[in-house]
Design a protein around this motif. Sequence first.
Motif, PDB file in Angstrom:
ATOM      1  N   LEU A   3       0.841  -1.208   0.000  1.00 43.62           N
ATOM      2  CA  LEU A   3       0.000   0.000   0.000  1.00 43.62           C
ATOM      3  C   LEU A   3       0.870   1.249   0.000  1.00 43.62           C
ATOM      4  O   LEU A   3       0.590   2.212  -0.724  1.00 43.62           O
ATOM      5  CB  LEU A   3      -0.953   0.010   1.194  1.00 43.62           C
ATOM      6  N   ARG A   4       1.935   1.242   0.795  1.00 47.22           N
ATOM      7  CA  ARG A   4       2.856   2.388   0.818  1.00 47.22           C
ATOM      8  C   ARG A   4       3.519   2.581  -0.544  1.00 47.22           C
ATOM      9  O   ARG A   4       3.701   3.710  -1.007  1.00 47.22           O
ATOM     10  CB  ARG A   4       3.905   2.228   1.923  1.00 47.22           C
ATOM     11  N   LYS A   5       3.876   1.476  -1.204  1.00 45.32           N
ATOM     12  CA  LYS A   5       4.490   1.552  -2.522  1.00 45.32           C
ATOM     13  C   LYS A   5       3.507   2.130  -3.538  1.00 45.32           C
ATOM     14  O   LYS A   5       3.879   2.974  -4.366  1.00 45.32           O
ATOM     15  CB  LYS A   5       4.963   0.152  -2.967  1.00 45.32           C
ATOM     16  N   ILE A   6       2.249   1.710  -3.479  1.00 40.95           N
ATOM     17  CA  ILE A   6       1.208   2.239  -4.373  1.00 40.95           C
ATOM     18  C   ILE A   6       1.059   3.739  -4.163  1.00 40.95           C
ATOM     19  O   ILE A   6       1.058   4.519  -5.119  1.00 40.95           O
ATOM     20  CB  ILE A   6      -0.133   1.496  -4.148  1.00 40.95           C
ATOM     21  N   GLU A   7       0.965   4.141  -2.904  1.00 44.35           N
ATOM     22  CA  GLU A   7       0.853   5.561  -2.565  1.00 44.35           C
ATOM     23  C   GLU A   7       2.069   6.337  -3.062  1.00 44.35           C
ATOM     24  O   GLU A   7       1.938   7.439  -3.617  1.00 44.35           O
ATOM     25  CB  GLU A   7       0.708   5.680  -1.043  1.00 44.35           C
ATOM     26  N   GLN A   8       3.251   5.754  -2.917  1.00 44.58           N
ATOM     27  CA  GLN A   8       4.488   6.395  -3.369  1.00 44.58           C
ATOM     28  C   GLN A   8       4.476   6.581  -4.886  1.00 44.58           C
ATOM     29  O   GLN A   8       4.841   7.646  -5.384  1.00 44.58           O
ATOM     30  CB  GLN A   8       5.683   5.548  -2.947  1.00 44.58           C
ATOM     31  N   ILE A   9       4.059   5.567  -5.625  1.00 50.83           N
ATOM     32  CA  ILE A   9       4.006   5.671  -7.091  1.00 50.83           C
ATOM     33  C   ILE A   9       3.059   6.787  -7.503  1.00 50.83           C
ATOM     34  O   ILE A   9       3.384   7.599  -8.377  1.00 50.83           O
ATOM     35  CB  ILE A   9       3.596   4.328  -7.735  1.00 50.83           C
ATOM     36  N   VAL A  10       1.874   6.842  -6.887  1.00 49.27           N
ATOM     37  CA  VAL A  10       0.918   7.906  -7.229  1.00 49.27           C
ATOM     38  C   VAL A  10       1.543   9.265  -6.953  1.00 49.27           C
ATOM     39  O   VAL A  10       1.501  10.159  -7.805  1.00 49.27           O
ATOM     40  CB  VAL A  10      -0.421   7.739  -6.471  1.00 49.27           C
ATOM     41  N   ASN A  11       2.145   9.439  -5.779  1.00 45.79           N
ATOM     42  CA  ASN A  11       2.741  10.736  -5.442  1.00 45.79           C
ATOM     43  C   ASN A  11       3.928  11.083  -6.344  1.00 45.79           C
ATOM     44  O   ASN A  11       4.141  12.256  -6.649  1.00 45.79           O
ATOM     45  CB  ASN A  11       3.102  10.800  -3.964  1.00 45.79           C
ATOM     46  N   GLU A  12       4.660  10.078  -6.804  1.00 45.18           N
ATOM     47  CA  GLU A  12       5.732  10.337  -7.771  1.00 45.18           C
ATOM     48  C   GLU A  12       5.157  10.877  -9.073  1.00 45.18           C
ATOM     49  O   GLU A  12       5.717  11.802  -9.670  1.00 45.18           O
ATOM     50  CB  GLU A  12       6.533   9.058  -8.045  1.00 45.18           C
ATOM     51  N   LYS A  13       4.028  10.310  -9.512  1.00 44.47           N
ATOM     52  CA  LYS A  13       3.391  10.784 -10.746  1.00 44.47           C
ATOM     53  C   LYS A  13       2.804  12.183 -10.542  1.00 44.47           C
ATOM     54  O   LYS A  13       2.800  12.996 -11.462  1.00 44.47           O
ATOM     55  CB  LYS A  13       2.322   9.805 -11.228  1.00 44.47           C
ATOM     56  N   VAL A  14       2.324  12.475  -9.346  1.00 43.49           N
ATOM     57  CA  VAL A  14       1.853  13.826  -9.025  1.00 43.49           C
ATOM     58  C   VAL A  14       3.034  14.788  -9.137  1.00 43.49           C
ATOM     59  O   VAL A  14       2.952  15.831  -9.802  1.00 43.49           O
ATOM     60  CB  VAL A  14       1.225  13.883  -7.611  1.00 43.49           C
ATOM     61  N   ASN A  15       4.145  14.434  -8.504  1.00 42.89           N
ATOM     62  CA  ASN A  15       5.333  15.293  -8.508  1.00 42.89           C
ATOM     63  C   ASN A  15       5.976  15.409  -9.885  1.00 42.89           C
ATOM     64  O   ASN A  15       6.697  16.376 -10.154  1.00 42.89           O
ATOM     65  CB  ASN A  15       6.358  14.788  -7.492  1.00 42.89           C
ATOM     66  N   GLN A  16       5.711  14.456 -10.747  1.00 40.90           N
ATOM     67  CA  GLN A  16       6.243  14.481 -12.102  1.00 40.90           C
ATOM     68  C   GLN A  16       5.639  15.622 -12.930  1.00 40.90           C
ATOM     69  O   GLN A  16       6.196  16.021 -13.940  1.00 40.90           O
ATOM     70  CB  GLN A  16       5.938  13.139 -12.779  1.00 40.90           C
ATOM     71  N   ALA A  17       4.508  16.146 -12.490  1.00 41.15           N
ATOM     72  CA  ALA A  17       3.832  17.257 -13.179  1.00 41.15           C
ATOM     73  C   ALA A  17       3.600  16.931 -14.657  1.00 41.15           C
ATOM     74  O   ALA A  17       3.886  17.734 -15.539  1.00 41.15           O
ATOM     75  CB  ALA A  17       4.608  18.561 -13.010  1.00 41.15           C
ATOM     76  N   ALA A  18       3.057  15.745 -14.895  1.00 40.75           N
ATOM     77  CA  ALA A  18       2.786  15.309 -16.269  1.00 40.75           C
ATOM     78  C   ALA A  18       1.531  16.003 -16.796  1.00 40.75           C
ATOM     79  O   ALA A  18       0.559  16.194 -16.064  1.00 40.75           O
ATOM     80  CB  ALA A  18       2.590  13.798 -16.308  1.00 40.75           C
ATOM     81  N   PRO A  19       1.537  16.366 -18.063  1.00 41.13           N
ATOM     82  CA  PRO A  19       0.334  16.975 -18.647  1.00 41.13           C
ATOM     83  C   PRO A  19      -0.806  15.963 -18.723  1.00 41.13           C
ATOM     84  O   PRO A  19      -0.568  14.774 -18.933  1.00 41.13           O
ATOM     85  CB  PRO A  19       0.789  17.400 -20.050  1.00 41.13           C
ATOM     86  N   VAL A  20      -2.012  16.458 -18.523  1.00 40.50           N
ATOM     87  CA  VAL A  20      -3.227  15.641 -18.674  1.00 40.50           C
ATOM     88  C   VAL A  20      -3.937  16.176 -19.912  1.00 40.50           C
ATOM     89  O   VAL A  20      -4.248  17.364 -19.990  1.00 40.50           O
ATOM     90  CB  VAL A  20      -4.137  15.736 -17.435  1.00 40.50           C
ATOM     91  N   VAL A  21      -4.157  15.292 -20.877  1.00 39.07           N
ATOM     92  CA  VAL A  21      -4.728  15.690 -22.163  1.00 39.07           C
ATOM     93  C   VAL A  21      -5.880  14.763 -22.496  1.00 39.07           C
ATOM     94  O   VAL A  21      -5.807  13.557 -22.246  1.00 39.07           O
ATOM     95  CB  VAL A  21      -3.647  15.590 -23.279  1.00 39.07           C
ATOM     96  N   TRP A  22      -6.944  15.322 -23.027  1.00 39.62           N
ATOM     97  CA  TRP A  22      -8.059  14.494 -23.481  1.00 39.62           C
ATOM     98  C   TRP A  22      -8.378  14.837 -24.928  1.00 39.62           C
ATOM     99  O   TRP A  22      -8.352  15.993 -25.326  1.00 39.62           O
ATOM    100  CB  TRP A  22      -9.288  14.622 -22.587  1.00 39.62           C
ATOM    101  N   ASN A  23      -8.602  13.785 -25.692  1.00 38.69           N
ATOM    102  CA  ASN A  23      -8.903  13.932 -27.116  1.00 38.69           C
ATOM    103  C   ASN A  23     -10.027  12.984 -27.492  1.00 38.69           C
ATOM    104  O   ASN A  23     -10.134  11.888 -26.928  1.00 38.69           O
ATOM    105  CB  ASN A  23      -7.681  13.571 -27.973  1.00 38.69           C
ATOM    106  N   THR A  24     -10.824  13.386 -28.442  1.00 32.25           N
ATOM    107  CA  THR A  24     -11.825  12.501 -29.009  1.00 32.25           C
ATOM    108  C   THR A  24     -11.193  11.836 -30.226  1.00 32.25           C
ATOM    109  O   THR A  24     -10.724  12.522 -31.135  1.00 32.25           O
ATOM    110  CB  THR A  24     -13.094  13.290 -29.398  1.00 32.25           C
ATOM    111  N   VAL A  25     -11.129  10.506 -30.179  1.00 28.23           N
ATOM    112  CA  VAL A  25     -10.459   9.742 -31.235  1.00 28.23           C
ATOM    113  C   VAL A  25     -11.334   8.556 -31.640  1.00 28.23           C
ATOM    114  O   VAL A  25     -12.173   8.106 -30.858  1.00 28.23           O
ATOM    115  CB  VAL A  25      -9.073   9.226 -30.768  1.00 28.23           C
ATOM    116  N   PRO A  26     -11.120   8.020 -32.838  1.00 24.46           N
ATOM    117  CA  PRO A  26     -11.827   6.800 -33.215  1.00 24.46           C
ATOM    118  C   PRO A  26     -11.479   5.666 -32.243  1.00 24.46           C
ATOM    119  O   PRO A  26     -10.337   5.574 -31.768  1.00 24.46           O
ATOM    120  CB  PRO A  26     -11.311   6.492 -34.621  1.00 24.46           C
ATOM    121  N   LEU A  27     -12.440   4.812 -31.937  1.00 20.30           N
ATOM    122  CA  LEU A  27     -12.234   3.710 -31.004  1.00 20.30           C
ATOM    123  C   LEU A  27     -11.037   2.851 -31.415  1.00 20.30           C
ATOM    124  O   LEU A  27     -10.230   2.459 -30.563  1.00 20.30           O
ATOM    125  CB  LEU A  27     -13.508   2.855 -30.910  1.00 20.30           C
TER     126      LEU A  27
END
Length: 172
Positions: free
Chosen positions: A68-92
Amino acid sequence: LKEGMTIQAVVDTERRQAIRRAHSATHLLHYALQQTLGGHAQQQGSKVDADWLRFDFSNQSGIDDDTLRKIEQIVNEKVNQAAPVVWNTVPLADARKAGAMMLFGEKYPDPVRMVSMGEFSKELCGGTHLHNTSEVKQFEIISEEGVSSGVRRIIALTGDRAHSHREWIQET
């Protein structure tokens, strides 16, 4: 409504942003579960509210505290990574080709809305999201439990609620 009347909608922007944090964090959590438990850890349901989330996923047994701590750590690493969040409408077909996560048994329209977070997460989703993973601020798992045979549930906090909860835990 009578003719000539108008309606005005008012959005509670703070609450909406807190819901965006929780919803975007479900995608980060899904990614972290797959990284730690394996590809079988598929979303079975979720609910989000202001800086609070419930995430149900397939897994045969409980998750130990270290994992559980490792899962939480991975999520917080991705938060700290400041990755862009993008949404697009694409063909299935394009979403499938891109490797987007699709929930088993769900029927999807064509085209679909694909939400990408950095290069690590692609899911089909119609929900409200942040523009950058750093906007989640903080992520904290507060419980993990079984809800039915082969289905586990994680409840977690984001943003200021996660920060306040962590401070409270450290004080006690």
